[in-house]
Design an enzyme around this catalytic site. Sequence first.
Site, mmCIF file in Angstrom:
data_model
loop_
_atom_site.group_PDB
_atom_site.id
_atom_site.type_symbol
_atom_site.label_atom_id
_atom_site.label_comp_id
_atom_site.label_asym_id
_atom_site.label_seq_id
_atom_site.Cartn_x
_atom_site.Cartn_y
_atom_site.Cartn_z
ATOM 1 N N TYR D 128 0.860 -1.227 0.019
ATOM 2 C CA TYR D 128 0.009 0.122 0.133
ATOM 3 C C TYR D 128 1.036 1.209 -0.087
ATOM 4 C CZ TYR D 128 -3.653 3.227 1.659
ATOM 5 O OH TYR D 128 -4.416 4.472 1.837
ATOM 6 N N ASN D 129 0.938 1.779 -1.291
ATOM 7 C CA ASN D 129 1.962 2.985 -1.185
ATOM 8 C C ASN D 129 1.212 4.184 -1.285
ATOM 9 O OD1 ASN D 129 4.715 4.246 -1.852
ATOM 10 N ND2 ASN D 129 3.912 4.690 -3.959
ATOM 11 N N TYR D 130 1.515 5.100 -0.273
ATOM 12 C CA TYR D 130 0.942 6.338 -0.266
ATOM 13 C C TYR D 130 1.894 7.381 0.366
ATOM 14 C CZ TYR D 130 -3.222 9.393 1.157
ATOM 15 O OH TYR D 130 -4.092 10.332 1.422
ATOM 16 N N LYS D 153 -1.719 -1.127 -3.832
ATOM 17 C CA LYS D 153 -2.588 -0.040 -4.146
ATOM 18 C C LYS D 153 -1.897 1.077 -3.917
ATOM 19 C CE LYS D 153 -5.882 2.689 -1.628
ATOM 20 N NZ LYS D 153 -6.465 2.906 -0.286
ATOM 21 N N ASP D 154 -1.667 1.980 -4.948
ATOM 22 C CA ASP D 154 -0.858 3.147 -5.188
ATOM 23 C C ASP D 154 -1.605 4.270 -5.250
ATOM 24 O OD1 ASP D 154 1.571 4.616 -5.741
ATOM 25 O OD2 ASP D 154 1.248 4.623 -7.825
ATOM 26 N N THR D 155 -1.517 4.957 -3.929
ATOM 27 C CA THR D 155 -2.236 6.059 -3.766
ATOM 28 C C THR D 155 -1.686 7.303 -4.066
ATOM 29 O OG1 THR D 155 -3.864 5.075 -1.955
ATOM 30 C CG2 THR D 155 -3.648 7.493 -2.170
#
Lengths: 286, 286, 286, 286
Positions: D128-130, D153-155
């Site tokens: 989960y990249n944010y 999941k790339d925010t």
Amino acid sequence: MDIIAPVVTPFRSGKLDLDAFASHIRNIVRKGVDAVFVAGTTGLGPALSVEERKALLEAAASAAKRVIFQAGALNLDDVVALVKYAERFDVEAVASVPPYYFPRLSERQIVRYFKDICSATSLPVYLYNYPTATGKDVDARIAKEIGCLKGVKDTNEDIAHTLAYKRLLPDMRAYNGSDSLVLASFAVGLDGVVASSANYMPEVLVGIREAVRAGDLERARRLQFLINEVLDVARPLGYSSAVYELIKAFQGYDVGEPRPPIYPLEDEDKDKLAAAVSKIKEALRL
Amino acid sequence: MDIIAPVVTPFRSGKLDLDAFASHIRNIVRKGVDAVFVAGTTGLGPALSVEERKALLEAAASAAKRVIFQAGALNLDDVVALVKYAERFDVEAVASVPPYYFPRLSERQIVRYFKDICSATSLPVYLYNYPTATGKDVDARIAKEIGCLKGVKDTNEDIAHTLAYKRLLPDMRAYNGSDSLVLASFAVGLDGVVASSANYMPEVLVGIREAVRAGDLERARRLQFLINEVLDVARPLGYSSAVYELIKAFQGYDVGEPRPPIYPLEDEDKDKLAAAVSKIKEALRL
Amino acid sequence: MDIIAPVVTPFRSGKLDLDAFASHIRNIVRKGVDAVFVAGTTGLGPALSVEERKALLEAAASAAKRVIFQAGALNLDDVVALVKYAERFDVEAVASVPPYYFPRLSERQIVRYFKDICSATSLPVYLYNYPTATGKDVDARIAKEIGCLKGVKDTNEDIAHTLAYKRLLPDMRAYNGSDSLVLASFAVGLDGVVASSANYMPEVLVGIREAVRAGDLERARRLQFLINEVLDVARPLGYSSAVYELIKAFQGYDVGEPRPPIYPLEDEDKDKLAAAVSKIKEALRL
Amino acid sequence: MDIIAPVVTPFRSGKLDLDAFASHIRNIVRKGVDAVFVAGTTGLGPALSVEERKALLEAAASAAKRVIFQAGALNLDDVVALVKYAERFDVEAVASVPPYYFPRLSERQIVRYFKDICSATSLPVYLYNYPTATGKDVDARIAKEIGCLKGVKDTNEDIAHTLAYKRLLPDMRAYNGSDSLVLASFAVGLDGVVASSANYMPEVLVGIREAVRAGDLERARRLQFLINEVLDVARPLGYSSAVYELIKAFQGYDVGEPRPPIYPLEDEDKDKLAAAVSKIKEALRL
């Protein structure tokens, strides 16, 4: 002009080593550190449980006369429990980072957070402003709006940003938190510094303060530059982890290690650090 | 500890007013400014033609003993022509920003640019580092690689960044260029400041320097804070344009106006500025 | 869905090579480029004199049916002269970056700048928004306030930022200017792209457009990724300089070189680029 | 092309309301949401205790067929306990943010963190990249070095950044996490979106997907712009808090409120939001 150490939190196999913690505090206080900042960033505060933070506070209170206790967390109930617990001890202040991680908090929510902390305790409340870690800048203007803050640790490369608290809120105590601005903080007349280098080079920070007081900027600068040389080597390796090794290298005792995901340095990186340290120790002897 | 003014460039209907320019320089030099920095950012340097810059240099050389001439441009032939032209005058140094606008220059290209300037002139060459304007940070490490620089104007809110030039290149003259760091620059022992407030409040900068020398940090801080109050009002209005009005308000004479697209302030904004200035003048009288 | 090339400006020994310029344009138009964007960033626009820009415009108008002419500069008189000159030719639009370099312009000043351009010409005026180069973001909200803009080239990694112009100003033509968003720009239905890869890989951009039209995202993505591979190698070397070599490598002819301080690539970097290109050409053949 | 909802976590007086949580999930799944992402940012994951996260997972597993469980925390023992607990349920994957708050972690430490999670579980591990929340960008290159990740999941506002995972790691599932890039994510052929608007406007996301599949970009864009209009109003109020109100307004039921320091919206802000929502509902009816 206080020298405050954001003390490291020693772990052994994932458990707190409170003896190493207290004896580390006693050592640096003996060397001239005026106060300790417990459960800050260097102390891995946001990675600790409520129980762990309480234990640290108790140990710190037994080892140092002046203690500031960082209680910031992402559950306000926990923060309130911690600041209330702090009232049992003779602490100088409680402090808190603003809520971190969540990037879209409104200014109104941040102001309310600090007001809620002030309401929960009779202790002085300090702001711990560290925009690079929290993603939000609680600057002097917002601090003024909060209204109840008695001090600030501003971890910020811009010393004018720290001075702005004194400009808008002259009664607030203002400390800069950057290792590279120790000299500058003393020279412009801030209330002092909260610098993690006070864990491993307290003598150098004391030396800078003396040199500034004596008007010997040449010497102050030479000492500040030694800290910068440590930072140049230690930061790319993971600074929080490197501090444990730097204490061992400069102060000569073992304060355990951090806790994953703040992993201890790998051997290769320890060697790099050791090589740099031995050069700096030599420069210090001159 | 030099006070250097990055002097404003006066226009009337889009043409240089060299008389106003020279007489402005004479005024601030009389009030204690040590040197002028010609065709910097406050002087709208990157917006001037080669001929305009030459005319400014000639006028400045006739009005001040110490002149630093900013020659940076996006055509190296122009830069070379300007630094060669500067040799005709008794200038202290030529300076240059790194190539601006183009965001994907390699470090190698930036190093080569400054080396080419050094090769083109017998005058000392200063780096003018202003990352917010140019989009690239020519820091102490890169300056060391360039190898031929004799000084730096570092427009940077981080005073440790400016001190780093002294750390890596002890013989280089290092000036900070931020109006909010005048006190800090003197206090940490930089070679001085290049501050645009020296155009409109030279007395205050002189006062800060005296107070720092006398060890009166309280007074130095009070004066620094007055500059900050001006900045708080002037920056949102467009600082480059506001400087012309601030000179009129504080020094009492007209230095013309900037040239579009650096538009003169609109009347509404002039009024806002005037109101703030009159409060600050009162504080100064105290 | 237009493919617009921000055409490179060929120099030989510091002088424009207009023949190489026109023949380059003819080549890429023949390969499917719909229009050319003259004196943009790839074309080193802000580094050119007024006379040089006029010469480029004349040459472009003779070589391509559709021409957009970038006229932005730091002296409004020059900008006005350029947009008036453009009226002599059958150009599709004039465009301008906001005033660059100066970091403290107010929004009001930026709005006025574009209104002044609109007032000076009967040609459609396009915004060229490139925050990384100019230091300011003229977003859809500000564009709406300006009121007279007919199009935008938005050089921005955030495609939602480009789409926002269509949201607030449905009649405005909106192009994204990032080489890494060619596929995305076509896929979300922007009016097209202004991509510097159209100088050296026009066939690939045409291929992406066809694949998107045919609903073959797999193929569109494979082609987009080839552009990205070029960028990965070329950007660290200095992208503006690398484009000249990429044209030679992919299109097989010499378009001269950039002009210092946009230095030509050094031989070592040319070799690195050549090695990467030959791999990509192989992948293209598959 | 999955629509994944990072589900909100309902509190009442500081305690989890698991019934409201499960029934909310059932509602949005019925409306077309394919999977839920539990304890993400919208779900206030980093502000929850280990026990709270376990309870949420259990409730989610009972209400949705496809569950992704975010287990990231600042104590690796907690992360390991959570991913092991997840094995009891039929979850699709576990996910983790990189260690947040601490700004000076080395790349090596981040890589090790994810490798340790992979070693601790037989479940697929997603990144989960944010970067805006965590302060570090675990991009495609680092993901490749980690080696064991099955999805991301790339925010991130830059869709090319999300596509890069597919470029370097073709077998990895790649989702973009930005509400403003729903259309773009579908249009470029990502595996889908994890968008918090799926909590309050699942019908609109379903509509965008259908429109993209049908090649009706006009309609897809109109729907995307409705989401953007919500964001324009909701973000300045504190987006995490606003989501609770948006569910009430658009879906018609009460999912409780967040927990301080993520404070519920104040009445004044609720009114602002309600006014905006009623306009958007009208537009939706058209």
